[in-house]
Design a protein around this motif. Structure first.
Motif, mmCIF file in Angstrom:
data_model
loop_
_atom_site.group_PDB
_atom_site.id
_atom_site.type_symbol
_atom_site.label_atom_id
_atom_site.label_comp_id
_atom_site.label_asym_id
_atom_site.label_seq_id
_atom_site.Cartn_x
_atom_site.Cartn_y
_atom_site.Cartn_z
ATOM 1 N N HIS A 126 43.419 48.123 47.595
ATOM 2 C CA HIS A 126 42.587 46.678 47.683
ATOM 3 C C HIS A 126 41.855 46.494 49.269
ATOM 4 O O HIS A 126 42.937 46.980 50.596
ATOM 5 C CB HIS A 126 42.823 45.558 47.232
ATOM 6 C CG HIS A 126 43.701 45.312 45.882
ATOM 7 N ND1 HIS A 126 42.906 45.632 44.825
ATOM 8 C CD2 HIS A 126 44.581 45.988 45.342
ATOM 9 C CE1 HIS A 126 43.286 45.981 43.951
ATOM 10 N NE2 HIS A 126 44.563 46.150 44.213
ATOM 11 N N ALA A 179 45.301 37.305 50.215
ATOM 12 C CA ALA A 179 45.629 38.499 49.672
ATOM 13 C C ALA A 179 47.207 38.200 49.991
ATOM 14 O O ALA A 179 47.831 38.683 49.627
ATOM 15 C CB ALA A 179 45.359 39.504 50.967
ATOM 16 N N ILE A 205 47.250 46.003 49.977
ATOM 17 C CA ILE A 205 45.606 45.348 50.962
ATOM 18 C C ILE A 205 45.525 45.758 51.978
ATOM 19 O O ILE A 205 46.578 45.736 52.818
ATOM 20 C CB ILE A 205 45.876 43.909 50.099
ATOM 21 C CG1 ILE A 205 45.806 44.021 48.972
ATOM 22 C CG2 ILE A 205 44.479 43.068 50.686
ATOM 23 C CD1 ILE A 205 46.486 42.258 48.411
#
Length: 150
Positions: free
Chosen positions: A97, A123, A61
């Motif tokens: 992501h 996250a 992420i």
């Protein structure tokens, strides 16, 4: 304040284009729907921000973010890159992501830091990377946000 208040289905891409960090940043900027000239300015600002230190927080992420004069309100977008991209993340793993946050240079509401904080907390939740990887549509992304109360 909920993250989904700053999103629309056209700001969610489950097949983000680009082979490099710079390509991905440009693809993310395209999602927020600003004029062509401003897109280049914003992409450069995001590259400068990344050069100061990667926004890749690990676990696949990244949260690229900046303030810019080319926007008049906060913008939020999500993109998933199917293959992952080298993004100099803290764990040295590819990023799949991306949560893009862009805000005006000056804002009185303080939304920028609150949104950044909410995305960072989301996250860090243990199940989020796997749930993001299993998304099938922008609607399923909104369902995830709703299930997390953000």
């Amino acid at each position: 304040m909920l993250l989904r208040e700053f999103l629309a289905p056209e700001r969610v891409s489950l097949r983000l284009a680009g082979a490099t960090r710079e390509d991905v940043l440009e693809s993310l900027v395209d999602l927020i729907g600003i004029e062509e000239r401003s897109r280049g300015v914003l992409a450069r600002a995001l590259r400068r921000r990344e050069n100061l230190g990667s926004t890749g927080i690990g676990r696949g992420i990244a949260i690229p973010h900046c303030r810019s004069l080319v926007v008049s309100r906060l913008h939020l977008a999500y993109g998933r890159h199917p293959d992952g991209v080298e993004f100099r993340a803290i764990d040295n793993r590819p990023v799949h992501h991306f949560f893009l946050i862009v805000a005006p240079r000056t804002e009185v509401s303080g939304q920028y830091l609150r949104v950044l904080g909410k995305v960072a907390r989301l996250a860090k939740e243990a199940d989020v990377p796997a749930r993001l990887a299993s998304l099938t549509s922008p609607r399923s992304f909104f369902d995830l946000l709703e299930s997390k109360g953000v």
